[in-house]
Design a protein around this motif. Structure first.
Motif, PDB file in Angstrom:
ATOM      1  N   ILE A 247      -6.953  -6.011   5.854  1.00 21.17           N
ATOM      2  CA  ILE A 247      -5.624  -6.306   6.373  1.00 21.17           C
ATOM      3  C   ILE A 247      -4.586  -5.722   5.417  1.00 21.17           C
ATOM      4  O   ILE A 247      -4.608  -5.971   4.218  1.00 21.17           O
ATOM      5  CB  ILE A 247      -5.416  -7.838   6.478  1.00 21.17           C
ATOM      6  CG1 ILE A 247      -6.466  -8.431   7.406  1.00 21.17           C
ATOM      7  CG2 ILE A 247      -4.012  -8.162   6.939  1.00 21.17           C
ATOM      8  CD1 ILE A 247      -6.544  -9.936   7.331  1.00 21.17           C
ATOM      9  N   PHE A 248      -3.670  -4.931   5.951  1.00 22.38           N
ATOM     10  CA  PHE A 248      -2.580  -4.343   5.167  1.00 22.38           C
ATOM     11  C   PHE A 248      -1.294  -5.088   5.454  1.00 22.38           C
ATOM     12  O   PHE A 248      -0.956  -5.345   6.598  1.00 22.38           O
ATOM     13  CB  PHE A 248      -2.397  -2.858   5.517  1.00 22.38           C
ATOM     14  CG  PHE A 248      -3.520  -1.991   5.065  1.00 22.38           C
ATOM     15  CD1 PHE A 248      -3.540  -1.489   3.767  1.00 22.38           C
ATOM     16  CD2 PHE A 248      -4.567  -1.678   5.913  1.00 22.38           C
ATOM     17  CE1 PHE A 248      -4.572  -0.688   3.344  1.00 22.38           C
ATOM     18  CE2 PHE A 248      -5.614  -0.879   5.485  1.00 22.38           C
ATOM     19  CZ  PHE A 248      -5.617  -0.387   4.196  1.00 22.38           C
ATOM     20  N   GLU A 249      -0.598  -5.466   4.373  1.00 20.44           N
ATOM     21  CA  GLU A 249       0.706  -6.151   4.530  1.00 20.44           C
ATOM     22  C   GLU A 249       1.809  -5.321   3.941  1.00 20.44           C
ATOM     23  O   GLU A 249       1.644  -4.612   3.006  1.00 20.44           O
ATOM     24  CB  GLU A 249       0.663  -7.510   3.833  1.00 20.44           C
ATOM     25  CG  GLU A 249      -0.222  -8.493   4.534  1.00 20.44           C
ATOM     26  CD  GLU A 249      -0.194  -9.858   3.876  1.00 20.44           C
ATOM     27  OE1 GLU A 249       0.436 -10.022   2.814  1.00 20.44           O
ATOM     28  OE2 GLU A 249      -0.811 -10.763   4.429  1.00 20.44           O
TER      29      GLU A 249
ATOM     30  N   SER B 289       0.821  -1.207   0.000  1.00 19.16           N
ATOM     31  CA  SER B 289       0.000   0.000   0.000  1.00 19.16           C
ATOM     32  C   SER B 289       0.866   1.272   0.000  1.00 19.16           C
ATOM     33  O   SER B 289       0.391   2.331  -0.392  1.00 19.16           O
ATOM     34  CB  SER B 289      -0.926   0.018   1.212  1.00 19.16           C
ATOM     35  OG  SER B 289      -0.185   0.057   2.405  1.00 19.16           O
ATOM     36  N   TYR B 290       2.112   1.164   0.406  1.00 18.32           N
ATOM     37  CA  TYR B 290       2.990   2.328   0.436  1.00 18.32           C
ATOM     38  C   TYR B 290       3.435   2.754  -0.963  1.00 18.32           C
ATOM     39  O   TYR B 290       3.984   3.836  -1.135  1.00 18.32           O
ATOM     40  CB  TYR B 290       4.211   2.064   1.320  1.00 18.32           C
ATOM     41  CG  TYR B 290       4.942   0.791   0.977  1.00 18.32           C
ATOM     42  CD1 TYR B 290       5.930   0.774   0.003  1.00 18.32           C
ATOM     43  CD2 TYR B 290       4.634  -0.401   1.615  1.00 18.32           C
ATOM     44  CE1 TYR B 290       6.595  -0.395  -0.324  1.00 18.32           C
ATOM     45  CE2 TYR B 290       5.295  -1.570   1.298  1.00 18.32           C
ATOM     46  CZ  TYR B 290       6.265  -1.559   0.334  1.00 18.32           C
ATOM     47  OH  TYR B 290       6.925  -2.720   0.006  1.00 18.32           O
ATOM     48  N   ASP B 291       3.203   1.932  -2.005  1.00 19.08           N
ATOM     49  CA  ASP B 291       3.600   2.267  -3.374  1.00 19.08           C
ATOM     50  C   ASP B 291       2.467   2.886  -4.190  1.00 19.08           C
ATOM     51  O   ASP B 291       2.572   3.016  -5.397  1.00 19.08           O
ATOM     52  CB  ASP B 291       4.095   1.022  -4.108  1.00 19.08           C
ATOM     53  CG  ASP B 291       5.472   0.592  -3.637  1.00 19.08           C
ATOM     54  OD1 ASP B 291       6.190   1.440  -3.084  1.00 19.08           O
ATOM     55  OD2 ASP B 291       5.825  -0.577  -3.833  1.00 19.08           O
ATOM     56  N   VAL B 292       1.371   3.282  -3.542  1.00 21.34           N
ATOM     57  CA  VAL B 292       0.234   3.879  -4.246  1.00 21.34           C
ATOM     58  C   VAL B 292       0.591   5.302  -4.684  1.00 21.34           C
ATOM     59  O   VAL B 292       1.229   6.047  -3.955  1.00 21.34           O
ATOM     60  CB  VAL B 292      -1.009   3.903  -3.329  1.00 21.34           C
ATOM     61  CG1 VAL B 292      -2.141   4.667  -3.967  1.00 21.34           C
ATOM     62  CG2 VAL B 292      -1.437   2.506  -3.014  1.00 21.34           C
ATOM     63  N   LEU B 293       0.179   5.659  -5.898  1.00 19.35           N
ATOM     64  CA  LEU B 293       0.420   7.005  -6.414  1.00 19.35           C
ATOM     65  C   LEU B 293      -0.718   7.930  -5.995  1.00 19.35           C
ATOM     66  O   LEU B 293      -1.884   7.550  -6.032  1.00 19.35           O
ATOM     67  CB  LEU B 293       0.519   6.965  -7.937  1.00 19.35           C
ATOM     68  CG  LEU B 293       1.600   6.054  -8.525  1.00 19.35           C
ATOM     69  CD1 LEU B 293       1.490   6.052 -10.031  1.00 19.35           C
ATOM     70  CD2 LEU B 293       2.972   6.515  -8.082  1.00 19.35           C
ATOM     71  N   TYR B 294      -0.375   9.152  -5.611  1.00 21.63           N
ATOM     72  CA  TYR B 294      -1.370  10.155  -5.246  1.00 21.63           C
ATOM     73  C   TYR B 294      -0.819  11.537  -5.575  1.00 21.63           C
ATOM     74  O   TYR B 294       0.390  11.722  -5.706  1.00 21.63           O
ATOM     75  CB  TYR B 294      -1.734  10.061  -3.761  1.00 21.63           C
ATOM     76  CG  TYR B 294      -0.582  10.352  -2.828  1.00 21.63           C
ATOM     77  CD1 TYR B 294      -0.394  11.615  -2.301  1.00 21.63           C
ATOM     78  CD2 TYR B 294       0.330   9.371  -2.488  1.00 21.63           C
ATOM     79  CE1 TYR B 294       0.660  11.894  -1.470  1.00 21.63           C
ATOM     80  CE2 TYR B 294       1.386   9.622  -1.650  1.00 21.63           C
ATOM     81  CZ  TYR B 294       1.544  10.896  -1.137  1.00 21.63           C
ATOM     82  OH  TYR B 294       2.594  11.161  -0.309  1.00 21.63           O
TER      83      TYR B 294
END
Length: 101
Positions: A99-101, A38-43
């Protein structure tokens, strides 16, 4: 359901997630959603996240980059997803089980 979010935009991710959640709820199945990377999501760093306090004229805006720095990307994805789902009790409970991994 397992989702890998590497290199995807936040809006597109949440629309796909919300559509899948609605479809599975109509079938009445229990959903286990696992979100990876989830840390690689673009915003957009210069856009804003709006919040209302409940008082007249009480709208507040926070930059996305500042919100993510303070609360984290996982909370940002959950808030965006809650905004795209119907406003019913069962949908909010499902978002709490992500759940976030």
């Amino acid at each position: 359901m397992i989702f890998n979010l590497k290199g995807l935009k936040i809006g597109r991710v949440c629309t796909v997630l919300s559509k899948n959640i609605i479809d599975y709820i109509l079938i009445k199945k229990n959903i286990n959603i696992v979100i990876k990377r989830s840390y690689d999501v673009l915003y957009k760093k210069d856009s804003f996240f709006y919040k209302h306090t409940g008082y007249p004229g009480g709208i507040k805006k926070i930059k996305n980059s500042l919100y993510i720095k303070n609360k984290g990307m996982n909370n940002y994805i959950k808030k965006t997803l809650i905004g795209m789902l119907p406003k019913k009790k069962k949908y909010k409970n499902i978002v709490n089980n992500i759940i976030f991994e």
